[in-house]
Motif scaffolding. Structure first.
Motif, PDB file in Angstrom:
ATOM      1  N   LYS A 149      -5.856  -0.527   8.901  1.00  0.00           N
ATOM      2  CA  LYS A 149      -5.864  -1.817   8.211  1.00  0.00           C
ATOM      3  C   LYS A 149      -7.125  -2.010   7.394  1.00  0.00           C
ATOM      4  O   LYS A 149      -8.229  -1.723   7.858  1.00  0.00           O
ATOM      5  N   TYR A 177      -3.702   3.169   4.185  1.00  0.00           N
ATOM      6  CA  TYR A 177      -4.238   1.859   4.569  1.00  0.00           C
ATOM      7  C   TYR A 177      -3.293   0.750   4.129  1.00  0.00           C
ATOM      8  O   TYR A 177      -2.776   0.781   3.005  1.00  0.00           O
ATOM      9  N   VAL A 178      -3.108  -0.258   4.994  1.00  0.00           N
ATOM     10  CA  VAL A 178      -2.372  -1.455   4.578  1.00  0.00           C
ATOM     11  C   VAL A 178      -3.330  -2.646   4.637  1.00  0.00           C
ATOM     12  O   VAL A 178      -4.269  -2.668   5.431  1.00  0.00           O
ATOM     13  N   GLU A 179      -3.061  -3.624   3.765  1.00  0.00           N
ATOM     14  CA  GLU A 179      -3.949  -4.779   3.694  1.00  0.00           C
ATOM     15  C   GLU A 179      -3.757  -5.702   4.887  1.00  0.00           C
ATOM     16  O   GLU A 179      -2.638  -5.891   5.356  1.00  0.00           O
ATOM     17  N   THR A 180      -4.850  -6.295   5.339  1.00  0.00           N
ATOM     18  CA  THR A 180      -4.750  -7.339   6.349  1.00  0.00           C
ATOM     19  C   THR A 180      -5.541  -8.549   5.846  1.00  0.00           C
ATOM     20  O   THR A 180      -6.466  -8.414   5.045  1.00  0.00           O
ATOM     21  N   THR A 193      -7.668  -1.152  -3.238  1.00  0.00           N
ATOM     22  CA  THR A 193      -6.557  -1.291  -2.287  1.00  0.00           C
ATOM     23  C   THR A 193      -5.449  -0.297  -2.620  1.00  0.00           C
ATOM     24  O   THR A 193      -4.893   0.359  -1.728  1.00  0.00           O
ATOM     25  N   ALA A 205      -4.175   2.706  -0.342  1.00  0.00           N
ATOM     26  CA  ALA A 205      -2.775   2.672   0.122  1.00  0.00           C
ATOM     27  C   ALA A 205      -2.249   4.100   0.188  1.00  0.00           C
ATOM     28  O   ALA A 205      -1.469   4.461   1.072  1.00  0.00           O
ATOM     29  N   ALA A 221       3.355  -3.782  -4.402  1.00  0.00           N
ATOM     30  CA  ALA A 221       2.044  -4.426  -4.548  1.00  0.00           C
ATOM     31  C   ALA A 221       2.043  -5.319  -5.782  1.00  0.00           C
ATOM     32  O   ALA A 221       1.527  -6.437  -5.752  1.00  0.00           O
ATOM     33  N   PRO A 252      -0.630   2.485  10.914  1.00  0.00           N
ATOM     34  CA  PRO A 252      -1.392   2.517   9.667  1.00  0.00           C
ATOM     35  C   PRO A 252      -2.754   1.844   9.871  1.00  0.00           C
ATOM     36  O   PRO A 252      -2.870   0.911  10.663  1.00  0.00           O
TER      37      PRO A 252
END
Ligand code: 5AD
Ligand code: SF4
Length: 479
Positions: A6, A33-36, A25, A29, A152, A4
Motif C-alpha cells: 500500500k 502498489y495500490v493507493e491507500t 502512483t 502501480a 486510474a 499488494p
C-alpha cells in the motif's frame, strides 16, 4: 499470492506536484502498489514537498515528525520517501534533520523510484543507509514514467493536469524554482498529444496544461521545429472528447500575439487567465528581475480583453519584498484597482536560501508585511466577491465533476473555476451543462440546469418514457 503493497502519497504546493504524485502512483502501480487513503496502513509513504516559501518547506518536517510518532504508536515501520522541491533543495540535510527517512528523491528522478526503493529496502530494516537522489539526469524522465491505467484515469475524474513544460530560466530574485526544477524544458507535441488522447479515452474532458513558465513552451512539433503554446493548445483541442483547455502558470513577458489570438478564436480555451504580476511597482519589479513593468502588464490585460471580452484574470502577489516602500505598495493596490481580478493568491515575501533577494539588507519587518498582506487580501477578496455576484443570473457552461454534499447534488466548475452546485444524476458526471446561476455564496455558486450534453441525449423528444436519468432538468432542480 502476497497482499499488494500500500502506497500513501501526500502532496504539498502547486499543481505540478499533484501531477507528479499521480505519475509516481502510476509508476509504482506497475510494481504492485495500490493507493491507500491514510498513512496508518501504508507500506510506503511519499511526501511530495514544496520549497516555494519557508512555511511550505517547514511542513515536511512537521509531517515527518507526525509520521514517526504515529508509527511508534502503531508499532510498525513504514518506508518513507521525501520527494519534490524540498528533496531537491535540501537533499542529504533531510536525512540529517529527520529520522526515519529512507529515500530522498528530486523531481527529475521520479522514473527511477522503483529501483531506488528496491535499493533502500535491500539495505535492511535496522540500519538503513539512506539514499539521496537529486541529480538532473540526462535521460528525460517523461520517457520512462508509466502512463495511468484506464481505471486510474476514471477514478481521478473528468479533469486532468498534463505537464507540458518544466523548469524556469527567468530567475526572479525571490524564487527557488530555477534551482529546484532546473532549466526550462518543453515536452514534444506528439508525446503530449499521446497523453491527452489516453486521458480523453478514459473520460477526461478538461485538461490543464501545466508548467512553471507554461507560455514559454516551445516543444518539438514533430518536424524538428519548435511549436509555441498557442499551437499546442490548437492541437490538444482537436483530440476527440476534450471540451475545455486551460494553461498555467504564465509569465507576462511570454504572452505572445498568437496565444492572445487563440483566446479570440478557440472556444475550448477557457476565459480565465492566471497571470502573476507579483507587484505593481516598477521599482520593485526591477528589483525582482521580473523583466516586465506595470505598463506592459496593463497592455497585455487590455489586449487579452480585446480578444476575449468575457475573460477574467487571476494573479499572484508578493508583499514586503526587500525595500518595498509605502509608495511601492500603493502602486500594487492601484494596479489591482485598475485591473480588477476574479481571484488571486497573495503572499508575504519569504527569503529563500540561495536566491539573490534573501541576502538583501532591506528586509522588512514582519508587522509591515502583515499589514500590507491584510490590506491587499481585503481588496482582492472584495473584487472576487464582486465578480462572483455579477455571475448571478448569468448562464454558464459547467463541467460536472463529482457528487456534492447532499444526495442528488453534483458539483461542477464554471469557466472561471468557480464551484457550482446543481441537482443532477450521477451519470451526468463528465458532461457539460448549461446552468443559470441562482445563488452566490463565498465558497460556491448554485444554479439550475437549462440543458447540456447529458440532458439532451437523455430527454426523449416528447412525452416518451423517461429513464431514471432522463428526468427533465427543470423537474430535477425543483425536486
Ligand atoms: N516569497 C513569497 N512568495 C513567493 N512566491 C515565489 N517565491 C516566493 C517567495 N520567496 C510566490 C509568487 C509565485 C507563487 C507561486 O509563489 O507569487 O508566483
Ligand atoms: Fe519563479 Fe519567476 Fe520562474 Fe515564476 S518566472 S517560476 S516566479 S523564477
Amino acid at each position: 499470492m502476497s497482499e499488494p503493497r500500500k502506497l500513501y502519497v501526500k502532496s504539498f504546493g502547486c499543481q505540478m506536484n499533484v501531477y507528479d504524485a499521480q505519475r509516481m502512483t502510476d509508476q509504482l502501480a506497475r510494481e504492485g502498489y495500490v493507493e491507500t487513503a491514510t498513512p496508518d496502513d501504508a507500506d510506503l509513504v511519499i511526501l511530495n514537498t514544496c520549497h516555494i516559501r519557508e512555511k511550505a518547506a517547514e511542513k515536511v518536517y512537521s509531517e515527518l515528525g507526525r509520521l514517526r510518532k504515529q508509527q511508534e504508536e502503531l508499532g510498525r515501520r513504514t518506508m518513507v520517501a521525501v520527494a519534490g522541491c524540498v528533496a531537491q533543495a535540501e537533499g542529504a540535510e533531510i536525512v540529517k534533520r529527520a529520522q526515519g527517512v529512507d529515500l530522498v528523491v528530486g523531481p527529475q528522478s521520479y522514473h527511477r523510484l522503483p529501483e531506488l526503493l528496491a535499493e533502500a529496502e535491500s539495505r535492511g530494516t535496522h540500519k538503513r543507509a539512506k539514499i539521496v537522489e537529486t541529480e538532473f539526469p540526462v535521460e528525460d524522465k517523461f520517457d520512462f514514467l508509466a502512463p495511468p491505467s484506464r481505471e486510474a484515469i476514471a477514478r481521478r475524474g473528468p479533469t486532468a493536469f498534463v505537464t507540458v513544460q518544466e523548469g524556469c530560466d527567468k530567475f526572479c530574485t525571490f524564487c527557488v524554482v530555477p534551482y529546484t526544477r532546473g532549466a526550462e524544458l518543453s515536452r514534444p507535441v506528439g508525446k503530449i498529444l499521446d497523453e491527452v488522447r489516453r486521458l480523453a479515452d478514459g473520460g477526461v474532458r478538461e485538461v490543464t496544461l501545466i508548467g512553471q513558465n507554461v507560455n514559454a513552451y516551445h516543444g518539438d512539433d514533430g518536424h524538428g521545429r519548435p511549436a509555441g503554446l498557442a499551437e499546442l493548445v490548437r492541437r490538444v483541442a482537436e483530440v476527440p472528447g476534450i471540451a475545455r483547455i486551460r494553461y498555467t502558470t504564465s509569465h507576462p513577458r511570454d504572452m505572445d500575439e498568437e496565444l492572445i489570438a487563440a483566446h479570440r478564436e478557440m472556444p475550448a480555451l477557457m476565459p480565465y487567465l492566471h497571470l502573476p504580476v507579483q507587484s505593481g511597482s516598477n521599482r520593485i519589479l526591477t528589483a525582482m528581475n521580473r523583466k516586465h513593468d506595470r505598463e506592459l502588464y496593463f497592455e497585455i490585460v487590455a489586449r487579452v480583453r480585446a480578444a476575449r471580452p468575457d475573460i477574467a484574470f487571476s494573479s499572484d502577489f508578493i508583499v514586503g519584498f526587500p525595500g518595498e516602500s509605502d509608495e511601492d505598495f500603493a502602486d500594487t493596490m492601484d494596479l489591482v484597482e485598475k485591473v480588477g481580478f476574479a481571484g488571486a493568491f497573495s503572499f508575504k515575501y519569504s527569503p529563500r536560501p540561495g536566491t539573490p533577494a534573501a541576502t538583501s539588507d532591506d528586509q522588512l519587518p514582519e508587522d509591515v508585511k502583515n499589514e500590507r498582506l491584510y490590506a491587499l487580501q481585503a481588496l482582492l477578496e472584495r473584487q472576487k466577491q464582486a465578480f462572483d455576484q455579477a455571475c448571478r443570473g448569468r448562464r454558464l457552461d459547467i463541467l460536472l465533476e463529482k457528487p456534492g454534499r447532499l444526495p442528488g447534488q453534483l458539483i461542477g466548475r464554471s469557466p472561471y473555476l468557480q464551484s457550482v452546485v446543481v441537482l443532477a444524476p450521477r451519470a451526468a458526471i463528465g458532461s457539460l451543462a448549461q446552468v443559470e446561476v441562482r445563488e452566490v455564496s463565498t465558497k460556491s455558486l448554485a444554479g439550475d440546469i437549462l440543458g447540456g450534453e447529458f440532458f439532451e441525449t437523455q430527454v426523449p423528444p416528447s412525452g416518451g418514457p423517461r429513464g431514471e436519468a432522463g428526468l427533465r432538468p427543470a423537474e430535477k432542480v425543483e425536486a
